[in-house]
Design a protein around this motif. Structure first.
Motif, PDB file in Angstrom:
ATOM      1  N   GLU A  81       0.720  -1.215   0.025  1.00 36.36           N
ATOM      2  CA  GLU A  81       0.180   0.031   0.040  1.00 36.36           C
ATOM      3  C   GLU A  81       0.788   1.298  -0.111  1.00 36.36           C
ATOM      4  OE1 GLU A  81      -2.676  -0.310   3.055  1.00 36.36           O
ATOM      5  OE2 GLU A  81      -3.824  -2.054   2.569  1.00 36.36           O
ATOM      6  N   ALA A  82       2.173   1.097  -0.040  1.00 34.78           N
ATOM      7  CA  ALA A  82       2.845   2.317   0.069  1.00 34.78           C
ATOM      8  C   ALA A  82       2.968   3.135  -1.314  1.00 34.78           C
ATOM      9  CB  ALA A  82       4.407   1.854   0.034  1.00 34.78           C
ATOM     10  N   LYS A  83       2.972   2.623  -2.536  1.00 36.05           N
ATOM     11  CA  LYS A  83       2.668   3.726  -3.558  1.00 36.05           C
ATOM     12  C   LYS A  83       1.331   3.578  -4.028  1.00 36.05           C
ATOM     13  CE  LYS A  83       7.017   1.958  -5.336  1.00 36.05           C
ATOM     14  NZ  LYS A  83       8.048   1.217  -6.626  1.00 36.05           N
ATOM     15  N   GLY A  84       0.293   2.952  -3.435  1.00 37.89           N
ATOM     16  CA  GLY A  84      -1.032   3.312  -3.765  1.00 37.89           C
ATOM     17  C   GLY A  84      -1.358   2.443  -4.963  1.00 37.89           C
ATOM     18  N   THR A  85      -0.683   1.535  -5.631  1.00 35.73           N
ATOM     19  CA  THR A  85      -1.016   0.743  -6.741  1.00 35.73           C
ATOM     20  C   THR A  85      -1.005  -0.644  -6.577  1.00 35.73           C
ATOM     21  OG1 THR A  85       1.096   0.914  -7.786  1.00 35.73           O
ATOM     22  CG2 THR A  85      -0.720   2.682  -8.232  1.00 35.73           C
ATOM     23  N   TYR A  86      -1.359  -1.522  -7.417  1.00 35.58           N
ATOM     24  CA  TYR A  86      -1.361  -2.978  -7.072  1.00 35.58           C
ATOM     25  C   TYR A  86      -0.100  -3.301  -7.719  1.00 35.58           C
ATOM     26  CZ  TYR A  86      -2.946  -2.902 -12.064  1.00 35.58           C
ATOM     27  OH  TYR A  86      -3.290  -2.465 -13.129  1.00 35.58           O
ATOM     28  N   PRO A  87       0.494  -4.754  -7.306  1.00 37.06           N
ATOM     29  CA  PRO A  87       1.881  -5.178  -7.822  1.00 37.06           C
ATOM     30  C   PRO A  87       1.847  -5.267  -9.356  1.00 37.06           C
ATOM     31  CG  PRO A  87       1.199  -6.156  -6.012  1.00 37.06           C
ATOM     32  CD  PRO A  87       0.056  -5.323  -6.184  1.00 37.06           C
ATOM     33  N   TYR A  88       2.857  -5.006 -10.058  1.00 37.04           N
ATOM     34  CA  TYR A  88       3.025  -5.079 -11.381  1.00 37.04           C
ATOM     35  C   TYR A  88       2.200  -4.253 -12.208  1.00 37.04           C
ATOM     36  CZ  TYR A  88       5.924  -9.082  -9.721  1.00 37.04           C
ATOM     37  OH  TYR A  88       6.816  -9.713  -9.006  1.00 37.04           O
ATOM     38  N   CYS A  89       1.781  -3.059 -11.653  1.00 35.39           N
ATOM     39  CA  CYS A  89       0.760  -2.175 -12.284  1.00 35.39           C
ATOM     40  C   CYS A  89       1.413  -1.703 -13.744  1.00 35.39           C
ATOM     41  CB  CYS A  89       0.607  -1.012 -11.378  1.00 35.39           C
ATOM     42  SG  CYS A  89      -0.424   0.298 -12.134  1.00 35.39           S
ATOM     43  N   ALA A  90       2.618  -1.383 -13.660  1.00 33.25           N
ATOM     44  CA  ALA A  90       3.375  -0.801 -14.673  1.00 33.25           C
ATOM     45  C   ALA A  90       3.425  -1.888 -15.854  1.00 33.25           C
ATOM     46  CB  ALA A  90       4.817  -0.495 -14.451  1.00 33.25           C
ATOM     47  N   ALA A  91       3.634  -3.135 -15.735  1.00 31.85           N
ATOM     48  CA  ALA A  91       3.588  -4.233 -16.583  1.00 31.85           C
ATOM     49  C   ALA A  91       2.099  -4.075 -17.189  1.00 31.85           C
ATOM     50  CB  ALA A  91       3.901  -5.681 -16.016  1.00 31.85           C
ATOM     51  N   ALA A  92       0.891  -4.156 -16.529  1.00 29.59           N
ATOM     52  CA  ALA A  92      -0.265  -4.031 -16.895  1.00 29.59           C
ATOM     53  C   ALA A  92      -0.600  -3.008 -18.014  1.00 29.59           C
ATOM     54  CB  ALA A  92      -1.730  -4.181 -15.774  1.00 29.59           C
ATOM     55  N   GLN A  93      -0.112  -1.834 -17.486  1.00 26.05           N
ATOM     56  CA  GLN A  93      -0.258  -0.604 -18.169  1.00 26.05           C
ATOM     57  C   GLN A  93       0.509  -0.905 -19.549  1.00 26.05           C
ATOM     58  OE1 GLN A  93       1.164   2.499 -15.881  1.00 26.05           O
ATOM     59  NE2 GLN A  93      -0.659   2.645 -14.684  1.00 26.05           N
ATOM     60  N   GLU A  94       1.620  -1.419 -19.667  1.00 28.31           N
ATOM     61  CA  GLU A  94       2.334  -1.517 -20.861  1.00 28.31           C
ATOM     62  C   GLU A  94       1.600  -2.616 -21.648  1.00 28.31           C
ATOM     63  OE1 GLU A  94       5.008  -0.943 -23.361  1.00 28.31           O
ATOM     64  OE2 GLU A  94       5.314   0.029 -21.521  1.00 28.31           O
ATOM     65  N   LEU A  95       1.155  -3.506 -21.338  1.00 27.53           N
ATOM     66  CA  LEU A  95       0.292  -4.593 -22.020  1.00 27.53           C
ATOM     67  C   LEU A  95      -1.027  -3.866 -22.581  1.00 27.53           C
ATOM     68  CD1 LEU A  95       0.105  -7.532 -22.817  1.00 27.53           C
ATOM     69  CD2 LEU A  95      -1.232  -8.041 -20.464  1.00 27.53           C
TER      70      LEU A  95
END
Length: 570
Positions: free
Chosen positions: A440-454
């Motif tokens: 919860e530190a960054k406020g996003t779920y894990p591997y959010c950047a990968a989902a956005q790239e996909l």
């Protein structure tokens, strides 16, 4: 002026008026953002209809073939064309007539003799211009015909003129003769051939040459590309139009509630979305998929119902290939909305036409025009350069046909995305060591950047760029895994690994990729991967790109098979 010029001018005026009214409305909306929206007044039906609908299926999202053909040929027709001798004489005569009328206006009515002299002089000059221009044009046509016959003989010698040629060979010979004629009028092909001869292995030179070539609408290769695009579009359009119409007894085609909403310019790629997920019991002929591993019965828990039906996280993908080969999965895939044979045959026919257009006709003609490109590396680069302009206007229509064929698989994937979109990563099989220490530190779920790239994959319209997006997604997964866990703590695999799987092993990569697929909310990834597997060059499928594509397909198949029994009870 052509006879339809006045109609087109009126249409342009209507478009400008509509653009001005729309701009005025947008301007008022931005000036008053805090004002409450007033009740809309009933407006009369406009004369213009939307070309496509953001809800999918209400109006056709694709242009009719005849409009598409006009748009593709507009660029070629708008290219600058040299005037013929008769056209030049006509312009000269118009200038003479304008000068004659100006001088006649300055003469007094009493100067009748001078007016008669000016009129006779004008007629003589105009007649002389036309006679000279006609003689020049006849000479030019005779020289052009001689040159055409000479180039035709050169083309015949190049093709080892045979008694009986196939229609394809005759077409290729005629196109080669047109290329020779084009090179007689332009000097740039000679310069590029000299560059290729000096640097035969320079692939950047190949890219620059193809970019310059494909930017010239009057070149025979570009004209052939436009004709082939129109032929493929005319083949795809009827099949997609029939597939877009909902069959009797079928649910309407609506977007997936759990998926991301795309802008209207992007919704072409999301055509023919599967039906909404439902928690109702499955029909008798297609029972829900049982858990891949047995689990003890007991009182349900919030996360237990999700994780209980899932495979053990340490061996989540070991038996995926074995399960996919069982008769139960095959029966489910066939029984739950088997694919109509006509659509499948139309898709196979369209794919064959595309392969024939790119490899057998466009590439072969390019190699004939530039013999310095006839090497393995240069051929691959030529294919990559040709595919992008060829697929750009065709990919939305082609993907719509793929989605109609794979509608059952997309529906299964959409249900899994809806049921498991809030599932924790550990329930999908991701080890806790590959998760952030403080999620919860960054406020996003894990591997959010990968989902956005996909998610960027659906915005591309070229197979090569889509494949590059998949490779970047797996690389982002590896970067995130290295941030969450040092490389020494991951589970390395024996033997050489591709770049995308160097940081973590395949047993860890596939669960993470499945989680990324669930969070992407894009069921059309099934059809995208099926199309990529068909159109990607064989050389890419044995390297890092092929590994990444296979990994994504394995993750999609696993997500389709996620059990639904426990979640349906919840």
């Amino acid at each position: 002026m052509p006879p339809d010029t006045s109609k087109m001018l009126k249409l342009a005026q209507q478009c400008l008026e509509r653009a001005q009214s729309t701009a005025a409305k947008l301007g008022k909306t931005r000036l008053k953002p805090a004002m409450p929206a007033a009740a809309p007044n009933p407006q009369p039906a406009g004369r213009h209809r939307r070309v496509y609908s953001d809800e999918g299926g209400k109006l056709s999202p694709f242009l009719p073939p005849e409009i598409f053909q006009k748009l593709q040929g507009a660029e070629s027709r708008s290219s600058k064309k040299e005037l013929t001798p008769l056209e030049e004489a006509s312009l000269q005569n118009q200038k003479l007539k304008a000068a004659y009328e100006a001088r006649m206006a300055r003469l007094d009515p009493s100067q009748a003799m001078q007016k008669t002299s000016l009129t006779l002089s004008l007629q003589r000059q105009m007649m002389e211009n036309l006679v000279i221009a006609k003689a020049r044009e006849e000479t030019l046509q005779r020289k052009m015909e001689e040159r055409r016959l000479r180039l035709q003989e050169a083309a015949n010698r190049r093709f080892c003129s045979q008694v009986a040629l196939t229609p394809e060979e005759r077409e290729q010979r005629a196109l080669y003769a047109a290329i020779l004629e084009y090179e007689q009028d332009h000097d740039w092909p000679k310069y590029w051939k000299a560059k290729l001869k000096r640097s035969p292995g320079d692939l950047s030179l190949v890219t620059s040459l193809l970019s310059h070539l494909l930017s010239l609408p009057d070149h025979p290769i570009v004209q052939l590309l436009r004709r082939l695009q129109c032929a493929v579009y005319s083949t795809l359009y009827p099949a997609v139009s029939r597939a877009a119409a909902p069959a009797p007894g079928c649910c309407p085609l609506t977007p997936n509630p759990g998926s991301r909403r795309l802008r209207p310019s992007q919704s072409l790629h999301c055509m023919l979305s599967p039906c909404e997920p439902s928690t109702a019991p499955w029909p008798q002929d297609s029972p829900p998929t049982p858990p891949l591993h047995p689990h003890p019965t007991g009182p349900p828990s919030p996360v237990g119902d999700i994780a209980s039906g899932l495979p053990d996280k340490d061996s989540s993908f070991e038996d995926l290939e074995q399960f996919l080969g069982t008769s139960e999965w095959q029966g489910r895939a066939q029984g739950h909305g088997g694919q109509p044979e006509p659509q499948l045959q139309q898709l196979k026919s369209a794919v064959e036409d595309i392969h024939n257009a790119i490899a057998d006709r466009l590439l072969s003609l390019t190699l004939l025009a530039f013999e310095g490109l006839n090497t393995a590396a240069s051929k691959d680069r030529c294919l990559a350069c040709i595919e992008e302009p060829f697929f750009s206007p065709l990919w939305p229509l082609l993907l719509a046909l793929y989605r109609s064929v794979h509608q059952a698989r997309e529906a299964a994937l959409s249900r899994s995305m809806e049921l498991y979109r809030n599932a924790p990563p550990t329930a999908i099989g991701i080890p806790t060591k590959l998760l952030p220490k403080d999620p919860e530190a960054k406020g996003t779920y894990p591997y959010c950047a990968a989902a956005q790239e996909l998610g960027l994959l659906v915005l591309e319209s070229c197979p090569q760029k889509k494949l590059e997006c998949i490779v970047r997604t797996l690389r982002v997964i590896c970067v995130c895994a290295e941030d969450y866990c040092p490389t020494s703590e991951a589970t390395p695999q024996a033997g050489p690994q591709p770049i995308a799987a160097a940081a973590i092993g395949a047993d860890d990569l596939l669960p993470i990729l499945s989680f990324v697929v669930l969070r992407s909310g894009l069921p059309q990834l099934v059809s995208e991967c099926a199309a990529l597997e068909e159109f990607i060059h064989e050389g890419y499928l044995i390297g890092e790109e092929g590994y990444c594509l296979t990994s994504l397909q394995s993750a999609l198949s696993y997500v389709e098979l996620l059990p639904r029994g426990g979640l349906a009870k919840q």
